[in-house]
Write a protein that holds these residues in place. Structure first.
Motif, PDB file in Angstrom:
ATOM      1  N   TYR A   7       0.836  -1.197   0.000  1.00 49.58           N
ATOM      2  CA  TYR A   7       0.000   0.000   0.000  1.00 49.58           C
ATOM      3  C   TYR A   7       0.871   1.248   0.000  1.00 49.58           C
ATOM      4  CZ  TYR A   7      -3.886  -2.993   1.285  1.00 49.58           C
ATOM      5  OH  TYR A   7      -4.842  -3.965   1.300  1.00 49.58           O
ATOM      6  N   PHE A   8       0.423   2.248  -0.731  1.00 50.59           N
ATOM      7  CA  PHE A   8       1.068   3.553  -0.729  1.00 50.59           C
ATOM      8  C   PHE A   8      -0.025   4.587  -0.913  1.00 50.59           C
ATOM      9  CE2 PHE A   8       3.166   7.154  -2.783  1.00 50.59           C
ATOM     10  CZ  PHE A   8       4.197   7.372  -1.888  1.00 50.59           C
ATOM     11  N   GLY A   9      -0.056   5.595  -0.035  1.00 51.69           N
ATOM     12  CA  GLY A   9      -1.123   6.577  -0.143  1.00 51.69           C
ATOM     13  C   GLY A   9      -0.800   7.863   0.591  1.00 51.69           C
ATOM     14  N   TRP A  10      -1.734   8.807   0.510  1.00 49.62           N
ATOM     15  CA  TRP A  10      -1.616  10.108   1.139  1.00 49.62           C
ATOM     16  C   TRP A  10      -2.853  10.306   1.991  1.00 49.62           C
ATOM     17  CZ3 TRP A  10      -4.989  14.273   0.070  1.00 49.62           C
ATOM     18  CH2 TRP A  10      -4.640  15.481   0.666  1.00 49.62           C
ATOM     19  N   TYR A  11      -2.678  10.910   3.165  1.00 49.99           N
ATOM     20  CA  TYR A  11      -3.772  11.093   4.101  1.00 49.99           C
ATOM     21  C   TYR A  11      -3.675  12.473   4.739  1.00 49.99           C
ATOM     22  CZ  TYR A  11      -6.715  10.301   8.192  1.00 49.99           C
ATOM     23  OH  TYR A  11      -7.670  10.403   9.148  1.00 49.99           O
ATOM     24  N   ARG A  12      -4.818  13.164   4.863  1.00 56.51           N
ATOM     25  CA  ARG A  12      -4.865  14.463   5.541  1.00 56.51           C
ATOM     26  C   ARG A  12      -5.826  14.368   6.718  1.00 56.51           C
ATOM     27  NH1 ARG A  12      -5.485  19.981   2.471  1.00 56.51           N
ATOM     28  NH2 ARG A  12      -3.242  19.788   2.577  1.00 56.51           N
ATOM     29  N   ASP A  13      -5.322  14.743   7.888  1.00 57.45           N
ATOM     30  CA  ASP A  13      -6.120  14.772   9.104  1.00 57.45           C
ATOM     31  C   ASP A  13      -6.283  16.237   9.507  1.00 57.45           C
ATOM     32  OD1 ASP A  13      -7.512  13.991  11.330  1.00 57.45           O
ATOM     33  OD2 ASP A  13      -5.732  13.524  12.504  1.00 57.45           O
ATOM     34  N   THR A  14      -7.531  16.695   9.682  1.00 52.22           N
ATOM     35  CA  THR A  14      -7.820  18.092  10.013  1.00 52.22           C
ATOM     36  C   THR A  14      -8.711  18.144  11.250  1.00 52.22           C
ATOM     37  OG1 THR A  14      -7.756  18.672   7.671  1.00 52.22           O
ATOM     38  CG2 THR A  14      -8.782  20.244   9.131  1.00 52.22           C
ATOM     39  N   PHE A  15      -8.353  19.001  12.194  1.00 49.87           N
ATOM     40  CA  PHE A  15      -9.224  19.212  13.339  1.00 49.87           C
ATOM     41  C   PHE A  15      -9.058  20.636  13.848  1.00 49.87           C
ATOM     42  CE2 PHE A  15      -5.300  17.773  15.244  1.00 49.87           C
ATOM     43  CZ  PHE A  15      -5.179  18.517  16.395  1.00 49.87           C
ATOM     44  N   LYS A  16     -10.077  21.110  14.604  1.00 50.64           N
ATOM     45  CA  LYS A  16     -10.067  22.457  15.169  1.00 50.64           C
ATOM     46  C   LYS A  16      -9.994  22.361  16.683  1.00 50.64           C
ATOM     47  CE  LYS A  16     -12.647  24.660  11.491  1.00 50.64           C
ATOM     48  NZ  LYS A  16     -13.776  25.511  11.138  1.00 50.64           N
ATOM     49  N   THR A  29       2.493   3.971   4.014  1.00 50.94           N
ATOM     50  CA  THR A  29       2.993   2.785   3.319  1.00 50.94           C
ATOM     51  C   THR A  29       2.642   1.569   4.156  1.00 50.94           C
ATOM     52  OG1 THR A  29       5.148   2.968   4.376  1.00 50.94           O
ATOM     53  CG2 THR A  29       4.907   4.016   2.246  1.00 50.94           C
ATOM     54  N   GLY A  30       2.407   0.451   3.502  1.00 52.32           N
ATOM     55  CA  GLY A  30       2.037  -0.729   4.260  1.00 52.32           C
ATOM     56  C   GLY A  30       2.129  -1.999   3.448  1.00 52.32           C
ATOM     57  N   LEU A  31       2.008  -3.113   4.143  1.00 55.29           N
ATOM     58  CA  LEU A  31       2.032  -4.439   3.547  1.00 55.29           C
ATOM     59  C   LEU A  31       0.801  -5.207   3.993  1.00 55.29           C
ATOM     60  CD1 LEU A  31       5.745  -5.384   4.278  1.00 55.29           C
ATOM     61  CD2 LEU A  31       4.815  -4.553   2.121  1.00 55.29           C
ATOM     62  N   SER A  32       0.313  -6.094   3.152  1.00 52.79           N
ATOM     63  CA  SER A  32      -0.829  -6.912   3.540  1.00 52.79           C
ATOM     64  C   SER A  32      -0.631  -8.345   3.051  1.00 52.79           C
ATOM     65  CB  SER A  32      -2.129  -6.354   2.958  1.00 52.79           C
ATOM     66  OG  SER A  32      -2.160  -6.538   1.568  1.00 52.79           O
ATOM     67  N   GLY A  43      -7.331 -11.357   6.473  1.00 51.46           N
ATOM     68  CA  GLY A  43      -6.048 -10.751   6.131  1.00 51.46           C
ATOM     69  C   GLY A  43      -5.387 -10.055   7.300  1.00 51.46           C
ATOM     70  N   ILE A  44      -4.107  -9.795   7.131  1.00 53.42           N
ATOM     71  CA  ILE A  44      -3.307  -9.064   8.104  1.00 53.42           C
ATOM     72  C   ILE A  44      -2.676  -7.886   7.371  1.00 53.42           C
ATOM     73  CG2 ILE A  44      -1.317  -9.145   9.632  1.00 53.42           C
ATOM     74  CD1 ILE A  44      -1.819 -12.145   9.907  1.00 53.42           C
ATOM     75  N   VAL A  45      -2.787  -6.681   7.958  1.00 55.21           N
ATOM     76  CA  VAL A  45      -2.253  -5.475   7.323  1.00 55.21           C
ATOM     77  C   VAL A  45      -1.394  -4.727   8.336  1.00 55.21           C
ATOM     78  CG1 VAL A  45      -2.830  -3.279   6.223  1.00 55.21           C
ATOM     79  CG2 VAL A  45      -4.275  -5.269   5.834  1.00 55.21           C
ATOM     80  N   GLY A  46      -0.230  -4.267   7.903  1.00 54.23           N
ATOM     81  CA  GLY A  46       0.627  -3.419   8.720  1.00 54.23           C
ATOM     82  C   GLY A  46       0.899  -2.121   7.977  1.00 54.23           C
ATOM     83  N   VAL A  47       0.708  -0.984   8.633  1.00 60.83           N
ATOM     84  CA  VAL A  47       0.828   0.315   7.975  1.00 60.83           C
ATOM     85  C   VAL A  47       1.778   1.205   8.780  1.00 60.83           C
ATOM     86  CG1 VAL A  47      -0.420   2.383   7.269  1.00 60.83           C
ATOM     87  CG2 VAL A  47      -1.486   0.169   7.005  1.00 60.83           C
ATOM     88  N   VAL A  48       2.618   1.973   8.081  1.00 61.19           N
ATOM     89  CA  VAL A  48       3.495   2.963   8.694  1.00 61.19           C
ATOM     90  C   VAL A  48       3.097   4.325   8.153  1.00 61.19           C
ATOM     91  CG1 VAL A  48       5.864   3.742   8.984  1.00 61.19           C
ATOM     92  CG2 VAL A  48       5.369   1.299   8.891  1.00 61.19           C
ATOM     93  N   ASN A  49       2.947   5.290   9.041  1.00 66.32           N
ATOM     94  CA  ASN A  49       2.485   6.628   8.698  1.00 66.32           C
ATOM     95  C   ASN A  49       3.649   7.602   8.885  1.00 66.32           C
ATOM     96  OD1 ASN A  49       0.974   8.889   8.277  1.00 66.32           O
ATOM     97  ND2 ASN A  49      -0.492   8.505   9.897  1.00 66.32           N
ATOM     98  N   PHE A  50       4.041   8.325   7.807  1.00 61.36           N
ATOM     99  CA  PHE A  50       5.130   9.297   7.861  1.00 61.36           C
ATOM    100  C   PHE A  50       4.548  10.703   7.738  1.00 61.36           C
ATOM    101  CE2 PHE A  50       7.009   5.467   6.041  1.00 61.36           C
ATOM    102  CZ  PHE A  50       8.077   5.285   6.891  1.00 61.36           C
ATOM    103  N   LEU A  51       4.698  11.516   8.779  1.00 63.38           N
ATOM    104  CA  LEU A  51       4.227  12.901   8.772  1.00 63.38           C
ATOM    105  C   LEU A  51       5.190  13.756   7.959  1.00 63.38           C
ATOM    106  CD1 LEU A  51       2.130  14.877  10.012  1.00 63.38           C
ATOM    107  CD2 LEU A  51       3.782  15.244  11.839  1.00 63.38           C
ATOM    108  N   TYR A  52       4.675  14.495   6.962  1.00 68.13           N
ATOM    109  CA  TYR A  52       5.575  15.325   6.171  1.00 68.13           C
ATOM    110  C   TYR A  52       5.156  16.786   6.076  1.00 68.13           C
ATOM    111  CZ  TYR A  52       2.519  15.274   2.048  1.00 68.13           C
ATOM    112  OH  TYR A  52       1.480  15.437   1.185  1.00 68.13           O
ATOM    113  N   LEU A  53       3.953  17.168   6.520  1.00 62.70           N
ATOM    114  CA  LEU A  53       3.549  18.570   6.447  1.00 62.70           C
ATOM    115  C   LEU A  53       2.548  18.862   7.557  1.00 62.70           C
ATOM    116  CD1 LEU A  53       3.643  21.268   4.866  1.00 62.70           C
ATOM    117  CD2 LEU A  53       1.698  20.443   3.573  1.00 62.70           C
TER     118      LEU A  53
END
Length: 65
Positions: A7-16, A29-32, A43-53
């Motif tokens: 898995y490869f993707g982009w995610y945005r988390d927004t809160f006030k 990024t992740g593997l399944s 299935g089994i999924v492992g994900v790593v989240n890298f903060l970049y902005l």
């Protein structure tokens, strides 16, 4: 049947909070490993989240007269 995925993707988390808006952009990024039969899937999924902005916006306007 056995499946292996990457898995490869982009995610945005927004809160006030207290007049600020926080935006965190991350790359994920992740593997399944999955097993499928004719009835169900497991299935089994492992994900790593890298903060970049990080974006912080102050929403209150202060006027002094």
């Amino acid at each position: 049947m056995h499946y292996f995925g990457i898995y490869f993707g982009w995610y945005r988390d927004t809160f006030k909070f207290q007049g600020f808006t926080y935006e965190f952009d991350s790359i994920i990024t992740g593997l399944s490993l999955e097993w499928k039969s004719s009835i169900f899937q497991i299935g089994i999924v492992g994900v790593v989240n890298f903060l970049y902005l990080v974006n912080i916006v102050y929403e209150r306007i202060i006027r002094i007269r």
